[in-house]
Scaffold this motif. Structure first.
Motif: not given
Ligand SMILES: Cc1ncc(COP(=O)(O)O)c(C=O)c1O
Ligand SMILES: Cc1ncc(COP(=O)(O)O)c(C=O)c1O
Lengths: 357, 357
Positions: A202, A233, A261, A303
């Motif tokens: 991060y 992403e 998600t 999320t």
């Molecule tokens: C790097 C990253 N990609 C994608 C997501 C989406 O994941 P989720 O749908 O499990 O929240 C998150 C975070 O929550 C993330 O930190």
């Protein structure tokens, strides 16, 4: 596995709760937190719910030096009829253990973690906000705690859960965002830690994100670390594209996070009879499709926002305006359905929610 | 810049010092530590030397979640005539600020940091071990401390320095090590954080290192993240090769650390009239040179070991035995000269040492 007796030390000095409609993300915490310790000879032990408060660590604790740590993020939602629901929490604990494996951290018992999370949230039930769009954000995480500067896995860890009530991500309703396609900095590469939810992934993005924000973008879309060509992403979101009537998302290639998600959207679309193609997607090919007028919708998934429509992608000085900066029909329908399931307004036919009671 | 008054709170409960010849690395700490705080509106402020002891942080402190942190590693050495010397400490503070820039951490005043480090070590002079090969390891580091789960740079930080007496890296004299050439996991890639000394770069290597150790290797040699072909560096060391009479080391390409030992070896060899070629080095080309009998010496360089001769490289099932598992002449000479300068036994013609007095 061993059974673990959960000890609960109640907080007698309860805090005032914030106004529900304007809570900034991640700065307010509830009255209690959860801690479980790990030691090589004992395994995970001594699970406790204690008053929320500072933790004390040796300045040589490994978390400060070598970043051996993982985390998760999920939410609890209030339904109109007064229930509290979690959304696929078992998937978060599964992913936590996957992240831990990559970081050489011992796995936790997923069932136990969920059971104890439920007990924590039950105790904090009054902290789950009720206003539409709000929720209780849940942050499980593991930190390495040996006081040891030798590079290598720790022999002690703390698994903790803290809770934070959060306001609506889009207070005025869904709002398309502007995203910069990053072609200088890299988030992750094959063989690295991109598929794990670990701290270093991060902060390594802050420079790129700050540059992008200076130019009016909300976040960056990462490209692969090898060719700077394939779409990965967004900061904390996976990404989907509706192109010429079909839905696409980058495949799980080892360097992107397996979003819950993302997984849910694929399953939901499939349940509607709409196939989703997971594949390697080149940014130049996206641009070609855009020029041919075929890119109909783009949205991030995670999320925090659930669905975040993308209104504009900026790539090497080229602007791709998506759907005239408006919310796409599919994006809106997915948002309404998933948030509906999460808050008990839409029937949970896929058995995704877990009630706290 | 502002002047900062250093406050010193002396520890009245001094610890016993460990036996000097068998101190394990990084587990024993001195009586005091240094802390300076950062706050957006105040900048770095309130520098203090205080008794070594636990620090207290909010469980939402950003260091636990997003890894915004940097560190350094250097040593203080006892000379035979009772002086205490630092080795090019200004280079460490320069690199700390470079790392901080990559991690969006505000820079510290390098001169002030050195001045305060000297005062800390002066106070801890009795902790600098005297036995040959021993030293006082110095760990400056910065952690992000906002209690905030929103992904982004912190507005508060702690810069700290802790000190740890360390035994000899090679108790029985220099000892060649066996190294696995890693072609599955990746440490860093262009555009990432490889050139910064930041926590996440280290724990991301644990899996590869554990696998390598299982097969009898001491550490891994990382290859580039793009082609898995170009030689980068070892766990905590840069790497040098003597091939057919010439000295080579991988160039600073943005994904390896700019080692201060590396820099010193290049300068020292140059001062001896021996050129060092910094270039992109392919592992397959190294193997070809090996098969042609041209690889004469290989050694790692870093603060911990200074020079660590490599006796064997294992690459895709191929073994490269270097110099018959013996210490090379050049490796030994570099080791003797640099450790000699560090401990005052060899004249410091390049003006590298800084005396504490
Ligand atoms: C790097 C990253 N990609 C994608 C997501 C989406 O994941 P989720 O749908 O499990 O929240 C998150 C975070 O929550 C993330 O930190
Ligand atoms: C990744 C890495 N490479 C190289 C080095 C060598 O650098 P230096 O010579 O400054 O100690 C270190 C560490 O100290 C390191 O952590």
């Amino acid at each position: 596995m061993t059974t673990y007796q959960l000890e609960v030390i109640e907080n007698t000095a309860k805090k005032d709760k914030p106004a529900q409609d304007q809570i900034p993300f991640g700065q307010t915490f509830t009255d209690h937190m959860y801690i479980m310790e790990y030691q090589t000879d004992k395994g995970w032990h001594e699970p406790k719910i204690v008053p929320y408060g500072p933790i004390s660590l040796d300045p040589a604790a490994m978390i400060f030096h070598y970043g051996q740590t993982v985390f998760e993020g999920m939410k609890a939602y209030h339904t109109e009829d007064g229930r509290v629901l979690l959304f696929r929490p078992e998937k978060n604990f599964e992913r936590l253990n996957l992240s831990s494996e990559r970081l050489s951290i011992p796995p936790i018992d997923e069932d136990l973690a969920l059971e104890h999370l439920k007990q924590l949230i039950k105790l904090e039930k009054d902290w789950v906000p009720k206003t539409p769009g709000t929720s209780l954000y849940i942050r499980p995480y593991i930190i390495s705690t040996d006081a040891n500067l030798a590079v290598g896995p720790s022999s002690t860890y703390k698994y903790m859960v803290i809770l934070s009530p959060v306001g609506s991500y889009f207070p005025g309703g869904l709002q398309p965002v502007v995203i910069h396609v990053e072609d200088k900095f890299t988030r992750a590469v094959k063989g690295g830690t991109g598929m794990a939810k670990t701290a270093g992934n991060y902060s390594s993005g802050y420079q790129a994100q700050a540059n992008a924000k200076k130019e009016g973008n909300a976040d960056v879309l990462w490209l692969d670390g090898v060719e700077k060509r394939y779409i990965e992403e967004v900061g904390s979101m996976n990404i989907f594209f509706k192109i010429d009537g079909e839905v696409f998302t980058p495949e799980l290639n080892g360097s992107i996070l397996k979003g819950i998600t993302r997984m849910s959207i694929i399953e939901l679309l499939n349940s509607w009879g709409i196939p989703v193609t997971e594949k390697r997607m080149a940014i130049d090919e996206l641009y070609e499709a855009y020029q041919a007028g075929k890119v109909e919708e783009v949205f991030g998934t995670g999320t925090a926002a659930v669905i975040s429509p993308v209104g504009e992608l900026n790539w090497q000085g080229q602007k791709m305006i998506i759907n005239n900066h408006e919310i796409g029909e599919l994006s809106q329908k997915l948002y309404d359905t998933i948030t509906g399931i999460q808050t008990g307004k839409v029937e949970d036919t896929l058995d995704w929610t877990v009630e706290i009671n």
